[in-house]
Design an enzyme around this catalytic site. Structure first.
Site, PDB file in Angstrom:
ATOM      1  N   ARG A   1       0.854  -1.229  -0.078  1.00 17.62           N
ATOM      2  CA  ARG A   1       0.010  -0.017   0.014  1.00 17.62           C
ATOM      3  C   ARG A   1       0.814   1.200   0.050  1.00 17.62           C
ATOM      4  O   ARG A   1       0.668   2.171  -0.518  1.00 17.62           O
ATOM      5  CB  ARG A   1      -0.743   0.033   1.394  1.00 17.62           C
ATOM      6  CG  ARG A   1      -1.870   1.050   1.460  1.00 17.62           C
ATOM      7  CD  ARG A   1      -2.856   1.320   2.508  1.00 17.62           C
ATOM      8  NE  ARG A   1      -3.708   0.218   2.574  1.00 17.62           N
ATOM      9  CZ  ARG A   1      -4.582  -0.113   3.513  1.00 17.62           C
ATOM     10  NH1 ARG A   1      -4.634   0.422   4.591  1.00 17.62           N
ATOM     11  NH2 ARG A   1      -5.539  -1.025   3.172  1.00 17.62           N
TER      12      ARG A   1
ATOM     13  N   SER B   1      -7.377  -3.096  11.558  1.00 18.87           N
ATOM     14  CA  SER B   1      -7.817  -2.024  12.286  1.00 18.87           C
ATOM     15  C   SER B   1      -8.968  -2.605  13.182  1.00 18.87           C
ATOM     16  O   SER B   1      -9.076  -2.379  14.375  1.00 18.87           O
ATOM     17  CB  SER B   1      -8.194  -0.871  11.565  1.00 18.87           C
ATOM     18  OG  SER B   1      -9.185  -0.843  10.592  1.00 18.87           O
TER      19      SER B   1
END
Length: 368
Positions: free
Chosen positions: A63, A175
């Site tokens: 990413r 997350s």
């Protein structure tokens, strides 16, 4: 980096989502990375695919690398009016795309000037997405200082916490998992289920925590009551003009703050730009604190509206991130630093070969 009484660490590791919808003067809308997983191609304004210029895996590279690729290409526009980074999945079946990504299709179609991602390439830009650092905690969610001491009855979980789980570059979907695991851990700790001692010790901890919670609740209720009585005693005519002025000033400063963060503490960082950001943000923090103090004296936090509150929080958080980034010259994951002299030597329009100022060093992380 550890400061602010040793409570926070690794604030420089801010992860950027590689592909948010880029439309000037509009809020960013995240275009899921699943699009690239389904074959979307990153192209420049001329239609050339550029992702493999930066990594052999192209659009499926890590990413942080994809985010830097999109950022670097976006800087190559012929002029300010020409954007140079797009996401293109128009080669896939139109109806399948609408069914696979209904939220994206609905969002683009709902605009005043509708867009169709099944037929055209979509302008993209990286967007700040997740903070890997934060309030330093142990495995139970207890906040700890740099000396290892526990801050009594202070806990953190989720994105606010720096557990060490994400390192400097969070993996996708972790997350929510972190929030669930550490949220449950904090709940168990507060309830006294987790204890290093005997049952008597667990009971003592539970009673101590409950007493602290009652005290905190009472303090909050007293503060709210005071602000409500202060607001009720002030007339609208005497404060409305002041409040509106504060809102406008706070909004203007916040807009400038966002620009400073993007230009100097963004995807690609340099020591000189970080130093400039720290200087500018320090002044903004002082302005934000003054506005907050003025709003409190004229009717509490509700007196000047959410704009003043948002500015105060953003100014302190932005400065903390900038100071942490400036203190860490070692590139790693979401924190990427380039020395100016190396940057100038490689300023040949490519950007893919730029060397960080610490290629041979290990990334710095606070160790719990």
């Amino acid at each position: 980096m550890n400061k602010y009484n040793g409570i926070v660490s690794d604030l420089e590791y801010v992860q950027f989502h590689p592909t948010s919808l880029y439309l000037p003067n509009e809020a960013r809308f995240l275009l899921t990375e699943a699009l690239r997983g389904e074959g979307a191609i990153l192209r420049d304004a001329s239609g050339r695919a550029f992702a493999r210029d930066y990594h052999p895996n192209g659009e499926l590279a890590p990413r942080d690398i994809v985010a830097r690729a999109v950022f670097m290409e976006s800087q190559k526009g012929a002029d300010d009016d020409v954007h140079n980074a797009y996401l293109d999945i128009s080669h896939r079946d139109s109806e399948w795309l609408k069914d696979r990504f209904p939220s994206i299709h609905a969002h683009l179609k709902s605009r005043t000037n509708p867009m169709d991602f099944t037929q055209e390439k979509i302008p993209v830009i990286p967007a700040a997405h997740y903070t890997c650092g934060g309030v330093t905690t142990d495995l139970n969610g207890c906040v700890i200082a740099s000396n290892g001491e526990w801050y009594g009855n202070l806990y953190a979980a989720g994105e606010a916490a720096r557990t060490g789980l994400h390192g400097g570059n969070r993996l996708a979907s972790t997350s929510l998992l972190e929030g669930l695991v550490y949220g449950a851990s904090v709940g168990e700790m507060v309830a006294g289920v987790v204890s290093d001692g005997t049952d008597d010790k667990a009971l003592e901890n539970r009673e101590r925590v409950m007493e602290t919670m009652h005290q905190a609740r009472y303090a909050i209720e007293q503060r709210l009551a005071l602000e409500q009585s202060t607001s009720a005693g002030s007339t609208v005519s005497s404060t409305s003009a002041v409040d509106e002025g504060m809102r406008k000033e706070a909004t203007a400063i916040l807009t400038n703050l966002k620009s400073i963060m993007w230009d100097n503490v963004g995807v690609v960082r340099t020591p000189s730009k970080l130093a400039l950001a720290v200087s500018e943000l320090s002044a903004m923090r002082d302005e934000a604190d003054q506005l907050w103090n003025n709003s409190s004296s004229s009717g509490g936090c509700g007196g000047a509206g959410w704009e003043v509150v948002a500015l105060r929080d953003a100014a302190h958080a932005g400065l903390a991130v900038a100071e942490s980034a400036l203190a860490n010259r070692v590139s790693g994951g979401a924190h990427y630093v380039v020395l100016e002299e190396i940057e100038s030597e490689n300023n040949n329009g490519n950007g893919g070969g730029s060397k960080s100022d610490s290629d041979d060093e290990e990334p710095l992380h606070a160790v719990i």
